[in-house]
Design a protein around this motif. Structure first.
Motif, short mmCIF file in Angstrom:
data_model
loop_
_atom_site.label_atom_id
_atom_site.label_comp_id
_atom_site.label_asym_id
_atom_site.label_seq_id
_atom_site.Cartn_x
_atom_site.Cartn_y
_atom_site.Cartn_z
N HIS A 172 0.83 -1.21 0.00
CA HIS A 172 0.00 0.00 0.00
C HIS A 172 0.87 1.25 0.00
O HIS A 172 0.59 2.21 -0.73
CB HIS A 172 -0.91 0.01 1.24
CG HIS A 172 -1.81 -1.17 1.34
ND1 HIS A 172 -2.30 -1.64 2.53
CD2 HIS A 172 -2.31 -2.00 0.38
CE1 HIS A 172 -3.06 -2.69 2.32
NE2 HIS A 172 -3.08 -2.94 1.03
N ALA A 173 1.93 1.24 0.80
CA ALA A 173 2.82 2.39 0.88
C ALA A 173 3.51 2.63 -0.46
O ALA A 173 3.66 3.78 -0.90
CB ALA A 173 3.87 2.17 1.97
N GLU A 174 3.92 1.55 -1.11
CA GLU A 174 4.56 1.70 -2.42
C GLU A 174 3.58 2.26 -3.44
O GLU A 174 3.94 3.14 -4.24
CB GLU A 174 5.11 0.34 -2.90
CG GLU A 174 5.89 0.45 -4.20
CD GLU A 174 6.46 -0.88 -4.65
OE1 GLU A 174 7.13 -0.90 -5.70
OE2 GLU A 174 6.24 -1.89 -3.96
N ALA A 175 2.35 1.78 -3.42
CA ALA A 175 1.35 2.27 -4.37
C ALA A 175 1.08 3.76 -4.16
O ALA A 175 0.83 4.50 -5.12
CB ALA A 175 0.06 1.47 -4.22
N LEU A 176 1.15 4.20 -2.91
CA LEU A 176 0.89 5.61 -2.57
C LEU A 176 2.14 6.48 -2.66
O LEU A 176 2.06 7.69 -2.50
CB LEU A 176 0.32 5.70 -1.15
CG LEU A 176 -1.05 5.07 -0.93
CD1 LEU A 176 -1.33 4.94 0.57
CD2 LEU A 176 -2.14 5.89 -1.60
N ASN A 177 3.29 5.83 -2.89
CA ASN A 177 4.58 6.53 -2.88
C ASN A 177 4.86 7.13 -1.50
O ASN A 177 5.30 8.28 -1.37
CB ASN A 177 4.64 7.62 -3.95
CG ASN A 177 6.07 7.90 -4.41
OD1 ASN A 177 7.01 7.24 -3.99
ND2 ASN A 177 6.24 8.90 -5.27
N LYS A 178 4.59 6.33 -0.47
CA LYS A 178 4.73 6.77 0.91
C LYS A 178 5.71 5.87 1.67
O LYS A 178 5.51 5.58 2.86
CB LYS A 178 3.37 6.78 1.61
CG LYS A 178 2.37 7.78 1.07
CD LYS A 178 2.71 9.19 1.50
CE LYS A 178 1.64 10.18 1.07
NZ LYS A 178 1.95 11.56 1.51
N GLN A 179 6.78 5.43 1.01
CA GLN A 179 7.71 4.51 1.66
C GLN A 179 8.41 5.14 2.86
O GLN A 179 8.66 4.46 3.87
CB GLN A 179 8.75 4.00 0.65
CG GLN A 179 8.17 3.16 -0.47
CD GLN A 179 7.84 3.99 -1.72
OE1 GLN A 179 7.49 5.16 -1.61
NE2 GLN A 179 7.98 3.38 -2.89
N ALA A 180 8.73 6.42 2.76
CA ALA A 180 9.41 7.09 3.88
C ALA A 180 8.50 7.13 5.10
O ALA A 180 8.93 6.87 6.24
CB ALA A 180 9.83 8.49 3.47
N GLU A 181 7.24 7.46 4.88
CA GLU A 181 6.28 7.49 5.97
C GLU A 181 6.08 6.10 6.55
O GLU A 181 5.93 5.94 7.77
CB GLU A 181 4.94 8.05 5.48
CG GLU A 181 4.98 9.53 5.12
CD GLU A 181 5.40 9.80 3.68
OE1 GLU A 181 5.11 10.90 3.19
OE2 GLU A 181 6.00 8.92 3.05
#
Length: 332
Positions: A172-181
């Protein structure tokens, strides 16, 4: 999770978002940054100036926008994930509960999200009307609707839900481009786990405390949860022991019993929740029976009724943090 922890996470996510925003600005000015994801080919995604990215899913590689803005989620785990990562979806399905969206989620975070139908029967017309640029769900829930969903927007499906929730969160984080978060969230969770284990007397003492999770389900037998489900992973992270009965769970998920065998659920501590009407789920008759009252956990005051929406249905890091706090409070 305490208000202090929530505030700390909010600050971390805000800082991470500013960092990502700065990176996107630099990229748009001709500088390159590493996103940790494979880049796709094709036109720039609207508003970001970046090409779509490619995410590996249960249905194969899917190209998603560089920075999705209108996200629709079709299950409770996905809703927990996106809110945990600081993203408010434009639409979400509801679980089969009176409160609509699960009650452990902060009201201000779910306010304004359009309800697109019951989880297993999402309203495709309503979803399309929201003009999403990303849909998140799982193959086990909506694999049969993948072709239709994909015509509406890029659809990222994990294989399953529940037990692999941590891996799913990363997808989900990868899909949202939220890996740092996502890294900040998982680091916070690891610190919280360590704090709870310490509060319970350390690894050795926690491991010597056998804990069972029992769920009363309307229209089904009583479930004694095994070691391959969402709640079991949290108990394992803390290092709590599990009774031998859990090894009999079918596929590691649950060992189902009738009220006449509820004493098999006995342990040092028993947590229990109810899905549906307490009478129709056999909770009322079971917890009022002699077998239940004669269990050691009951006699020792170590039986705890917990919220089913939080402990069983949430399936994400926001739910997990709240569960960790309840474990600490009840088992100290």
């Amino acid at each position: 999770m305490t208000a202090k922890t929530l505030s700390h996470r909010s600050r971390l996510l805000a800082a991470a978002s500013l960092t990502v925003a700065a990176a996107l600005t630099l990229s748009a000015c001709g500088f390159s940054t590493e996103s940790g994801s494979a880049s796709g080919s094709g036109p720039d995604s609207e508003g970001s100036g970046e090409a779509p990215r490619t995410v590996k899913t249960a249905m194969g590689d899917v190209k998603v926008p560089a920075a999705p803005q209108r996200v629709v989620v079709l299950d409770t785990a996905e809703l927990d994930s996106v809110l945990t990562l600081g993203v408010k979806p434009v639409g979400a399905t509801h679980a089969d509960v009176d409160s609509g969206f699960l009650n452990y989620l902060p009201k201000d975070q779910v306010a304004g999200i359009t309800d697109v139908g019951q989880m297993m029967t999402p309203n495709l017309e309503a979803i399309a009307g929201l003009k999403p640029d990303l849909i998140l769900t799982s193959k086990i829930r909506h694999g049969d609707k993948y072709a239709e969903l994909s015509k509406i927007a890029p659809t990222v499906m994990t294989e399953n839900t529940g037990y692999p929730w941590k891996e799913n969160f990363q997808t989900h984080a990868e899909a949202l481009n939220k890996q740092a978060e996502a890294k900040m969230v998982t680091d916070d969770y690891a610190r919280h786990v360590a704090d709870v284990t310490k509060a319970l007397g350390g690894k050795e003492k926690a491991g010597a405390t056998e804990v069972n999770m029992v769920r009363f389900v309307e229209g089904a037998d009583i479930r004694i949860y095994g070691k391959k489900n969402y709640i079991a992973t949290i108990l394992a992270d803390v290092g709590l022991g599990r009774p031998a009965i859990t090894d009999k769970a079918k596929d590691g998920f649950s060992y189902d019993v009738s009220p006449e065998k509820i004493d098999l659920a006995d342990a040092d501590a028993v947590f229990h929740s109810t899905y549906g009407d307490p009478r129709k789920s056999k909770e009322t008759q079971t917890t009022g029976s002699g077998l239940w009252k004669n269990m050691d956990a009951v006699k020792n005051g170590k039986v705890f009724a917990v919220d089913d929406q939080l402990w069983i249905q949430g399936i994400g890091y926001t739910a997990a943090d709240k569960i960790l706090s309840e474990l600490q409070t009840n088992l100290k």
